[in-house]
Structures are given as structure tokens and as C-alpha cells.
Enzyme design. Structure first.
Site, PDB file in Angstrom:
ATOM      1  CB  THR A 298      30.430  33.156  39.815  1.00 61.46           C
ATOM      2  OG1 THR A 298      31.922  33.426  40.504  1.00 61.46           O
ATOM      3  CG2 THR A 298      29.878  32.151  40.633  1.00 61.46           C
ATOM      4  CG  ASP A 299      31.680  38.416  35.816  1.00 63.54           C
ATOM      5  OD1 ASP A 299      32.784  38.338  35.646  1.00 63.54           O
ATOM      6  OD2 ASP A 299      31.058  39.105  35.018  1.00 63.54           O
ATOM      7  CB  ALA A 300      35.390  38.707  39.319  1.00 58.89           C
ATOM      8  CG  LEU A 301      31.942  35.428  43.511  1.00 52.97           C
ATOM      9  CD1 LEU A 301      32.178  34.219  44.554  1.00 52.97           C
ATOM     10  CD2 LEU A 301      30.695  35.680  43.081  1.00 52.97           C
TER      11      LEU A 301
END
Length: 593
Positions: A298-301
Site C-alpha cells: 500500500t501507499d502510506a496508510l
């Protein structure tokens, strides 16, 4: 080979979930400072963090500029991270960084050459094909591997089709999906050949957005044909190449043409499922249709595109259910108190995963991580000692010298003539320069006066100017240079201290003042050069007043340890202005004049 193999695999849910977590350790304060106020960069691995990583079997970390001081320090930190896990008979760690090049580069320029970024590479494609993407990818792979970094969240293969895109723009190679695909493929292949895993981003494409997913939740309204032929094409091409990427990063973006299902946010609002949390996108499209076999991260959550709409645990579980293998930055840890709360978070997360994620899906995801880690080629102890003992004197300085040569050649090959005679003011000795901030002023002054000491340069920072400010009218000038950064850059993009807290005026106000300033010198028949330092879309704004238009695609400038300011793009711009070089680049995006 990594020391950990599947033979050591307990396959407990706790272990598998821990391996699917990648944390940032940007700051850490053990002196009672609150988590929200902590700004002490974590450059040495504290015992409390070591204990936490082992306790929860954490699979990876991402480093930021706050974790970086020197070659020796970073090498020691990455070695400590790996030794902590292997000593506990746990898998080697993914140690990642965002080192795309250009405006997104976490390492300082005196440690790892930042290069000019993807769009500068795109401007060379017409004449040199994939030469520079191959060279940059290879060099970054060598440099990062020497420092113990084994994952680079690069390249961005977003196709920039939206002129007002605030977050991608020059991070894209081109507005042509085919060009992006070819350059992205050569970058991935050359970097991974050096032992650094590539994470393509941001799937299924962040190029046609007007919202930055750091600050909101973008929506792309392309129909399915456009989505597949434009946004998804580079990802599909590289997946099907001989060297597919080890990782692909998801985007916090709504794509109703790919998934029209709605999710209810913590505020009770129904939104289209962001790609990061979408099973039709991550599993249906990426896994099943495109046949991607690598890791989905994921991109940064903690970015607003997710964090403003979903709770921490909900975001992670939904991402895993959608098909993500690794949750990036799902929890912020800055203090010992945060570690205690993270213990509770992980306990609850393991229970939630056990209840909501099918056992076979979890095991399959974990096995993908195991396979990827078995392919890692960590530095042996002798190599680590060499880097640590010699710091930059040997390994680091040699790489910087090699990288600087590539960067200089790229800057010369990419600078582009937009209109007019680029050598119109080559004989000018008195230059008045307008730049958006003091760092860019220093870089331009240094570049011009180093190239020709007889040239006098007066530079004005216009970041705070509005139409109400008086014009610069008392400076004798043979020629005027206006350097433009649009869309306007933000402080977080480069971690530039020169920008933090600076009370900048709006871009509209700046343009209004610059237009007045250009009109003043235009009326006096003083040659005016307009230089686009970022996206070239805006150059028509001043084209009627400027005699020459140039594009560098990069505004990267760095203050070096000796106090000097360096920027390869500014050097190539100076060479053109003073008649030492003729622009060779070609616009990689459509624009009009």
C-alpha cells in the site's frame, strides 16, 4: 540469500501479520516528549524499538531523511536492523526508501546523487531512448545496496495527463503511456539487477488527478478504455517484461471505472473504494487480469487519502482483504508510550485478520513475502565494515563522482528550448534573476558565476511577492531570467528547510507580480528569458513578454557540506544562457504557445 527460509516458518497468524507490516521509524523520543511533538530523527536503533520489532515479527521499515546523517551512520543503522531480526531467527527485513530522483529523494545529495527526476529523463527519450533511465536505475541500485537499502519505492510510472496535478507532474516520465512504459521497464530492470527491489507506483495510476492523496482522496473519472490504455498500460507492460517489478504500490485513489462499489467512511459518508482498499482493483485487475505475481504494497496508510476516512485497523484489514501483501506505515511510533499502544494495536489486528481474512489467502500472501526475501542479497559483514570504516572517503565518494557525471549528462541532454533563441542574451554580463526562493537563487548565482566569473548576477526571491509589492526597477540589467515553479512546490516534497514556515503568497499573486515585473523590462527592451523549472504547462503566461523560453523539468538544488549550493539543472541552464550549450531535449508533455 537471506538467512531465513520457509523451513523456519511457524505460519502463526501473528508471525504472518507481522511480516506484512512496514513501519516508519522517522522520529523517536524517549525523554518524555509527546508523540505529536517528537521531532528527533531516529539515527540509531534504540533497544525499545529492537524489542518491538522482534516481538511483533515486523517485516520491514521505511527510512526518511530524518534517519540519515552519513554513510557510516546509515550503514550501521541498516546493519543493526538486519542483525536484530536474524539474531532472533526471524526473516531479514525489507528496508525501503523513496529515492525516485529529482524532487523525491530522501538521501542528501552528497551521499546519493539525486538526479533530475523522471520528466527530465522523458525529455531525452526522443534522442537517447532508454539510456538515462537505465543509467539512473543502475546507479541508484548500486548506491542504495551499498547502504543496506534493499527496496526502492520507484519508479513512478504514472502517466501525467493533468496539467494541474499537484503531486505527480515531473515525477512522471511523460504524458505518453508507451514512453512511460519503456522508460519504467528499463529503470526497473537495471535497478533490480543491482540487488534493490523496485516498487512501481502508484497503481492503477495517479497521473490524472487534481488532488494530492497526501491531503485528500482523489477521484479519476476515466472510462474503462482510457483507464486501461493510459493509466494501467505502463504497469501491464512492465509486469509482462522479462524483469517484472518485485513490488507494486497501490494508490489512494477512487477509480469507479474499475470499482464502482461504495465504502462507508468513519464519518458515515459513502465513497468509491480507494484502489488501496479495493479487491476488484488489487485482486481482480492486478492479480487475476494482469497476472502479477509479486508483492502489492500500500501507499502510506497515514496519508489523508486513507487516514481521514478509515480507522487504522479498518484500513489495514480492508487493504489485506483487497489483496495487499504489505501495509505501509499503518501506525505511528514516536515514543515508548506509542510502542505500548502499538502492542495493543497488533494484538487487535491479529484477531481481526484471523476473523476477516481467509486462511489460504493469508498464507499465500505470506509465501510471496518469503519468496521475495529469499532473493535478497544483503551486504556481507566485510562490505558493511568497509563502508562504515571509510565513510564517504572511498565507496561513497566514488559513487558520487560517477553519479554526478550521469546527472550532468542528463541535465545537458534534457534541457529543452520552448521558443526563441536560447542564446539571445549569451553576451550579457549584468543579469537580474527572479527565483521562487533563496535556495534557487543561490543555485543559479553559483552556476552562472562559476561558469563565467565576469558575469554579475543579482537574484530576487519572489515567493512572498504580491501585486502590492514594489517592482525591482533600480538594478542595471543586460538580461533578465525568470525561474518558474508551477504547480507550486510544497515544503514536504523536498524537506527543504528554506521553505518551512516561509509566508509564501499564492501562485496567482506571484504571477501577477512577475507579469508586472516582466512588462517593466519588456518596455525597456531588456531581453527576458523564461525558465520553467518544473512543469512547462504555464509558460504561455509570460510568453508575450519573454523573448526566450526554456524548460529544465527540475528545480532540485542542494546545500552541500562545504556550504556551497549545487543543482545540475541550474548548471545546464547557465550553460545555455551563456552560450556554452544548445538545448537537446524534447517536451515529453503536450503544451501550446
Amino acid at each position: 540469500m537471506a538467512s531465513y527460509t520457509s523451513a523456519n516458518d511457524t505460519r502463526s497468524v501473528k508471525h504472518m501479520v507481522g511480516q506484512k507490516i512496514m513501519l516508519d521509524l522517522r522520529y523517536f523520543c524517549s525523554d518524555g516528549t509527546s508523540s505529536s511533538a517528537c521531532r528527533e530523527g531516529m539515527t540509531v536503533l534504540p533497544d525499545a524499538i529492537k524489542t518491538m520489532l522482534v516481538k511483533h515479527h515486523i517485516g520491514g521499515v521505511i527510512l526518511f531523511s530524518e534517519n540519515i546523517e552519513s554513510t557510516a551512520q546509515v550503514s550501521t543503522l541498516t546493519a543493526a536492523l538486519q542483525n536484530t531480526m536474524t539474531s532472533a531467527e526471524l526473516p531479514s527485513m525489507f528496508i525501503a526508501v523513496d529515492q525516485e530522483g529529482g524532487r523525491v529523494a530522501r538521501f542528501p545529495a552528497h551521499m546519493v546523487t539525486p538526479f533530475l527526476g523522471n520528466m527530465a529523463i522523458g525529455a531525452t527519450f526522443d534522442k537517447t531512448n532508454s539510456q538515462f533511465s537505465t543509467q539512473v536505475g543502475e546507479h541508484l541500485g548500486i548506491a542504495l545496496h551499498q547502504l543496506g537499502v534493499n527496496v526502492n519505492f520507484a519508479p513512478s510510472v504514472d502517466v501525467n495527463s493533468e496539467p494541474r496535478n499537484p503531486v505527480i507532474n515531473v515525477r512522471s516520465f511523460s504524458s505518453s503511456a508507451n514512453t512511460v512504459a519503456q522508460l519504467g521497464a528499463s529503470f526497473v530492470s537495471s535497478m533490480q539487477a543491482q540487488g534493490v527491489l523496485s516498487a512501481l507506483k502508484h497503481f492503477p495510476g495517479h497521473g490524472d488527478t487534481q488532488v494530492d492523496s497526501h491531503t485528500g482522496l482523489p477521484l479519476v473519472t476515466h472510462d474503462i478504455e482510457t483507464t486501461m490504455s493510459q493509466d494501467v498500460l505502463p504497469f501491464a507492460h512492465i509486469i509482462q517484461s522479462d524483469t517484472p517489478p518485485a513490488m507494486i504500490m497501490s494508490a489512494h485513489i477512487q477509480y469507479p471505472s474499475l470499482d464502482s462499489n461504495k465504502m462507508v467512511t468513519t464519518q458515515g459518508k459513502a465513497v468509491f473504494a480507494p484502489a488501496t482498499l479495493s479487491k476488484p482493483i488489487l485482486t481482480g485487475l492486478l492479480r487475476n487480469t494482469l497476472k502479477y505475481q509479486g508483492l502489492i504494497v500500500t501507499d502510506a496508510l497515514d496519508m489523508a487519502g486513507i487516514a481521514n476516512y478509515f480507522s487504522q485497523q479498518e484500513a489495514v484489514v480492508k487493504a489485506f482483504d483487497a489483496g495487499a501483501d504489505i501495509a505501509l506505515m499503518p501506525y505511528t511510533i514516536r515514543t515508548p508510550e506509542d510502542i505500548a499502544q502499538f502492542d495493543s494495536f497488533m494484538t487487535a489486528l491479529v484477531d481481526a485478520v484471523s476473523s476477516n481474512i481467509e486462511s489460504e489467502a493469508l498464507k499465500a500472501s505470506y509465501q510471496r513475502i518469503v519468496v521475495a526475501k529469499q532473493k535478497l542479497t544483503p551486504l556481507n559483514p566485510a562490505q558493511v565494515e568497509t563502508v562504515t570504516a571509510n565513510d564517504q572517503a572511498l565507496v561513497g565518494q566514488t559513487l558520487i563522482t560517477q553519479g554526478r557525471e550521469i546527472e550532468t549528462a542528463l541535465a545537458q541532454a534534457s534541457i529543452t528550448s520552448l521558443y526563441g533563441d536560447p542564446h539571445l542574451a549569451a553576451d550579457a554580463k549584468q543579469w537580474l534573476v527572479f527565483m521562487p526562493d533563496s535556495l534557487r537563487c543561490n543555485a543559479m548565482q553559483t552556476a552562472m558565476t562559476t561558469l563565467d566569473p565576469s558575469v554579475n548576477v543579482t537574484c530576487v526571491s519572489y515567493s512572498t511577492k504580491t501585486p502590492q509589492h514594489s517592482l525591482v526597477s533600480n538594478v542595471s540589467a543586460d538580461a533578465v531570467l525568470i525561474g518558474d515553479i508551477s504547480p507550486r512546490h510544497t515544503a514536504y516534497e523536498m524537506g527543504n528547510e528554506n521553505l518551512k514556515g516561509e509566508p509564501r503568497s499564492s501562485l496567482i499573486a506571484q504571477y501577477a507580480w512577475l507579469t508586472q515585473q516582466a512588462q517593466f523590462f519588456h518596455d525597456k527592451k531588456v531581453p527576458i528569458v523564461y525558465a520553467s523549472l518544473r512543469m512547462p504547462y504555464q509558460y504561455a503566461e509570460l510568453a508575450a513578454l519573454a523573448d526566450v523560453g526554456l524548460a529544465t523539468y527540475s528545480y532540485r538544488a542542494d546545500t552541500m557540506p562545504d556550504g556551497t549550493t549545487y543543482g545540475a539543472a541550474f548548471n545546464s541552464l547557465a550553460e545555455v544562457l551563456l552560450g556554452k550549450h544548445t538545448p537537446q531535449g524534447k517536451l515529453p508533455v503536450p503544451t501550446q504557445h
